[in-house]
Design an enzyme around this catalytic site. Structure first.
Site, mmCIF file in Angstrom:
data_model
loop_
_atom_site.group_PDB
_atom_site.id
_atom_site.type_symbol
_atom_site.label_atom_id
_atom_site.label_comp_id
_atom_site.label_asym_id
_atom_site.label_seq_id
_atom_site.Cartn_x
_atom_site.Cartn_y
_atom_site.Cartn_z
ATOM 1 N N LYS A 71 52.253 -4.769 39.417
ATOM 2 C CA LYS A 71 52.202 -3.975 38.174
ATOM 3 C C LYS A 71 51.766 -2.540 38.467
ATOM 4 C CE LYS A 71 49.433 -7.054 36.300
ATOM 5 N NZ LYS A 71 49.557 -8.182 37.252
ATOM 6 N N THR A 72 50.710 -2.393 39.259
ATOM 7 C CA THR A 72 50.227 -1.052 39.597
ATOM 8 C C THR A 72 51.253 -0.298 40.437
ATOM 9 O OG1 THR A 72 47.946 -1.864 39.562
ATOM 10 C CG2 THR A 72 48.336 0.235 40.667
ATOM 11 N N ASP A 116 44.750 0.003 33.584
ATOM 12 C CA ASP A 116 44.790 -1.361 34.090
ATOM 13 C C ASP A 116 43.855 -2.234 33.249
ATOM 14 O OD1 ASP A 116 45.542 -3.435 35.708
ATOM 15 O OD2 ASP A 116 44.362 -2.823 37.445
ATOM 16 N N THR A 165 46.777 -8.952 32.848
ATOM 17 C CA THR A 165 47.048 -10.319 33.301
ATOM 18 C C THR A 165 46.982 -11.293 32.121
ATOM 19 O OG1 THR A 165 44.699 -10.574 33.834
ATOM 20 C CG2 THR A 165 46.161 -9.909 35.624
ATOM 21 N N ARG A 225 50.748 -9.709 47.220
ATOM 22 C CA ARG A 225 49.397 -9.324 47.641
ATOM 23 C C ARG A 225 48.801 -10.378 48.570
ATOM 24 N NH1 ARG A 225 45.461 -8.256 42.881
ATOM 25 N NH2 ARG A 225 46.800 -6.425 42.639
#
Length: 347
Positions: A71-72, A116, A165, A225
């Site tokens: 997302k980032t 975020d 999230t 990740r």
């Protein structure tokens, strides 16, 4: 005069800083480097191109999905694609209305504001964000009681990109103001994870054998990740144990490194296995309620629901039923339990 302190190269702070630098190095900087999430990339590209052709700034966008899916990274790519400056903050960091007002009034025309964990915004702050997103104004209340008055400040045009999230915790009025789109990031396939690990290994100057790459991919929980984390730890393991020179990683090195992390051949960690073992051994495979499982594991209910269970359900090892959690036949087989023996106990 005392000499300046030098950082211990073995300190946790140095290790953390190194990981941050590595994460930034591995982050894609162009659309063609971003693997997966094709439906999102296609939609966002159209949104950006249309805004550019009209001479407008892009509309507000919300990305949601499990941690570690990119997302980032998408927000950074949008900033690079549009050539805009991006200011980064998070929901918990904006504690007061004044904090948000300070951020918004310091934006330049066309800037991107990335928030975020937007689901953790204070409700008072959220109310201020509505007119800022919709009308480009900031409503400020001066004074208290009967003498209080509201003034409006015009804000420079900006694009808000938010990530979360837990999209269900974002209020409907806030969600509806993301006129550019609300996009869910999906888990990656093993093939996509393999491509990501291959790219990361090249950036880290690691020679990764095909079997080793597949080993990392299948244990990575379908999450980039996690895959990059495993790659870095396998490299560290090989270096410390002198298993390989020139950062060459084969399947055995990767297996040994991930076994040391207590990650098994399908990506389950010790917490996942403990959950299933307790469910099977203590409760005969279920059904059992969330509160009971939380007490048996000495774990918070939210952690079980949001961290442990999603991956187990995705692999078909766990079912959530109206009566509670139930271990599947596949869970028994993976942990080496005898399903028929457990069923006899219930008779």
């Amino acid at each position: 005069m005392s000499s300046p302190k030098t950082k211990d190269p073995n300190s946790k702070e140095v290790s953390k800083n190194e990981d941050v630098v590595l994460d930034q190095t591995l982050r894609p900087t162009r659309w063609d480097e971003y693997i997966g999430q094709k439906h999102i990339k296609d939609n966002v590209k159209i949104l950006l191109k249309a805004a550019e052709e009209r001479g407008h700034i892009p509309e507000h966008i919300l990305f949601y999905g499990p941690p570690g899916l990119g997302k980032t990274t998408l927000a950074h790519l949008i900033a690079k694609e549009t050539g805009r400056q991006m200011k980064i903050t998070s929901g918990p960091a904006i504690e007061k209305v004044g904090d948000l007002a300070s951020i918004l009034t310091n934006l330049a025309s066309g800037d991107i504001l990335f928030i975020d964990e937007i689901h953790r915004l204070n409700k008072m702050v959220e109310e201020i964000l509505y007119p800022a997103m919709e009308s480009g104004v900031l409503d400020i209340i001066i004074g208290k009681g009967p003498s209080a008055r509201t003034i409006q400040l015009d804000l420079p045009p900006f694009t808000l990109i938010a990530a979360t999230t837990r999209v269900a915790l974002i209020s409907s009025p806030l969600r509806s103001r993301f006129s550019g789109g609300v996009f869910r990031l999906e888990f990656y396939s093993n093939e996509e994870i393999g491509k990501i690990v291959e790219r990361s290994s090249k950036l880290l100057n690691i020679t990764l054998e095909e079997d080793a790459l597949k080993e990392i991919a299948k244990r990575s929980r379908f999450t980039p990740r996690t895959a990059n984390y495993f790659l870095k730890r396998a490299r560290d393991f090989a270096q410390v144990n002198k298993k390989s020179e020139k950062q060459n990683l084969d399947q055995k090195i990767v297996k040994d490194a991930l076994n040391m992390l207590a990650v098994d051949n399908i990506g389950l960690n010790s917490s996942d296995r403990k959950f299933l073992e307790i469910l099977i051994e203590k409760f005969n495979g279920g059904p059992v309620g969330l509160k009971t499982m939380a007490a048996a594991l000495s774990e918070e209910e939210a952690t079980i629901e949001e961290v442990v269970e999603p991956y187990l359900i995705q692999l078909g090892l766990l079912e959530r039923t109206a009566r509670g959690r139930v271990a599947t036949k596949k869970a028994y087989e993976h942990l080496g339990f005898d399903l028929k023996e457990n069923q006899k106990k219930l008779l």
